[in-house]
Design a protein around this motif. Structure first.
Motif, PDB file in Angstrom:
ATOM      1  N   HIS A  67       0.436  41.921  39.501  1.00  0.00           N
ATOM      2  CA  HIS A  67       0.033  40.581  39.072  1.00  0.00           C
ATOM      3  C   HIS A  67      -0.554  39.777  40.242  1.00  0.00           C
ATOM      4  O   HIS A  67      -1.621  39.175  40.132  1.00  0.00           O
ATOM      5  CB  HIS A  67       1.267  39.881  38.481  1.00  0.00           C
ATOM      6  N   HIS A  97      -2.267  30.508  38.800  1.00  0.00           N
ATOM      7  CA  HIS A  97      -1.377  31.521  39.394  1.00  0.00           C
ATOM      8  C   HIS A  97      -0.668  30.967  40.632  1.00  0.00           C
ATOM      9  O   HIS A  97       0.522  31.227  40.836  1.00  0.00           O
ATOM     10  CB  HIS A  97      -2.143  32.806  39.731  1.00  0.00           C
ATOM     11  N   TRP A 133      -1.571  30.393  28.746  1.00  0.00           N
ATOM     12  CA  TRP A 133      -0.475  29.758  29.474  1.00  0.00           C
ATOM     13  C   TRP A 133       0.143  28.664  28.616  1.00  0.00           C
ATOM     14  O   TRP A 133      -0.520  28.120  27.741  1.00  0.00           O
ATOM     15  CB  TRP A 133      -1.014  29.071  30.735  1.00  0.00           C
ATOM     16  N   ASP A 166       2.899  31.837  32.572  1.00  0.00           N
ATOM     17  CA  ASP A 166       1.823  32.803  32.341  1.00  0.00           C
ATOM     18  C   ASP A 166       2.227  33.722  31.195  1.00  0.00           C
ATOM     19  O   ASP A 166       3.234  34.439  31.291  1.00  0.00           O
ATOM     20  CB  ASP A 166       1.613  33.620  33.630  1.00  0.00           C
ATOM     21  N   HIS A 212      -0.620  40.874  31.176  1.00  0.00           N
ATOM     22  CA  HIS A 212      -0.403  41.435  32.517  1.00  0.00           C
ATOM     23  C   HIS A 212       0.839  40.846  33.191  1.00  0.00           C
ATOM     24  O   HIS A 212       1.333  41.397  34.161  1.00  0.00           O
ATOM     25  CB  HIS A 212      -1.656  41.278  33.406  1.00  0.00           C
TER      26      HIS A 212
HETATM   27 FE   LIG Z   1      -1.427  36.125  35.301  1.00  0.00          FE
END
Ligand SMILES: [Fe+2]
Length: 207
Positions: A33, A81, A132, A167, A171
């Protein structure tokens, strides 16, 4: 040898070890990630800026729509992120607020921390596709609000300041949780760095 141009966006280090969020987020997921997915958004944002600079030099804006879209997607991916990593911490350091200005605002806008968690969790579980959930400070109404974000940049309230983000791209959880996004979201409450959320609130609400 030509010098490397200065990059506008830089991948930050994680503020803890790759395995620090175990067992809620596994080490293999964290490595991929951060080192691959987040790094790709940083590279994508820098590439979009470089191509826009080239377009200005050449006086050719034929690709402006694609480049503007790429900048919004990748730069937002990088920003979110970066917030995501610093909003989490090892379980033994995660402590819900018991007093203070943030708790007072949460009580005013949501009723309780528990109701905030329920709304934010429901928003995260129900994001359509990749995206998100976000707790944000909305400075016009001076309120905390919960938003869903599709991809990294859609469904925004302009000017709202993100304080905490979850998130829910596959992934972020697929290696450990497969298709069980709800289990992943429920487990995230064990590793929220509330102190960081409070600090961001204090800074955003002062302005
Ligand atoms: Fe992500």
């Amino acid at each position: 040898m030509a010098e490397e141009p200065v990059k506008d966006y830089v991948l930050p280090d994680l503020p803890y070890a790759y395995n620090a969020l175990e067992p809620y987020i596994d080490e293999a997921t964290m490595r991929l990630h951060h080192d691959k997915h987040h790094a790709a958004y940083v590279a994508g944002a820098n590439a979009a800026l470089a191509k826009l600079e080239e377009a200005r030099k050449n006086g050719n804006f034929d690709s402006i729509r694609a480049l503007s879209g790429a900048l919004a997607f990748h730069a937002s991916g990088h920003v979110l992120h970066s917030l995501f990593w610093t909003g989490l911490c090892p379980h033994d350091q995660s402590q819900e607020p018991k007093t203070g200005a943030f708790l007072a605002q949460v009580s005013k806008d949501f009723g309780s921390v528990d109701l905030l968690k329920k709304q934010l969790g429901a928003a995260a579980k129900a994001v359509e596709g990749s995206g998100w959930a976000m707790l944000a400070w909305e400075p016009t109404a001076k309120k905390l609000i919960v938003l869903q974000v599709e991809n990294h940049q859609k469904l925004s309230v302009q000017g709202a300041v993100p304080l905490f983000v979850l998130d829910v791209w596959e992934h972020a959880y697929y290696i450990k949780y497969q298709n069980k996004r709800a289990d992943y979201v429920d487990n995230l409450w064990n590793i929220v760095k509330w102190r960081e959320v409070e600090t961001r609130f204090e800074s955003a609400s002062k302005k």
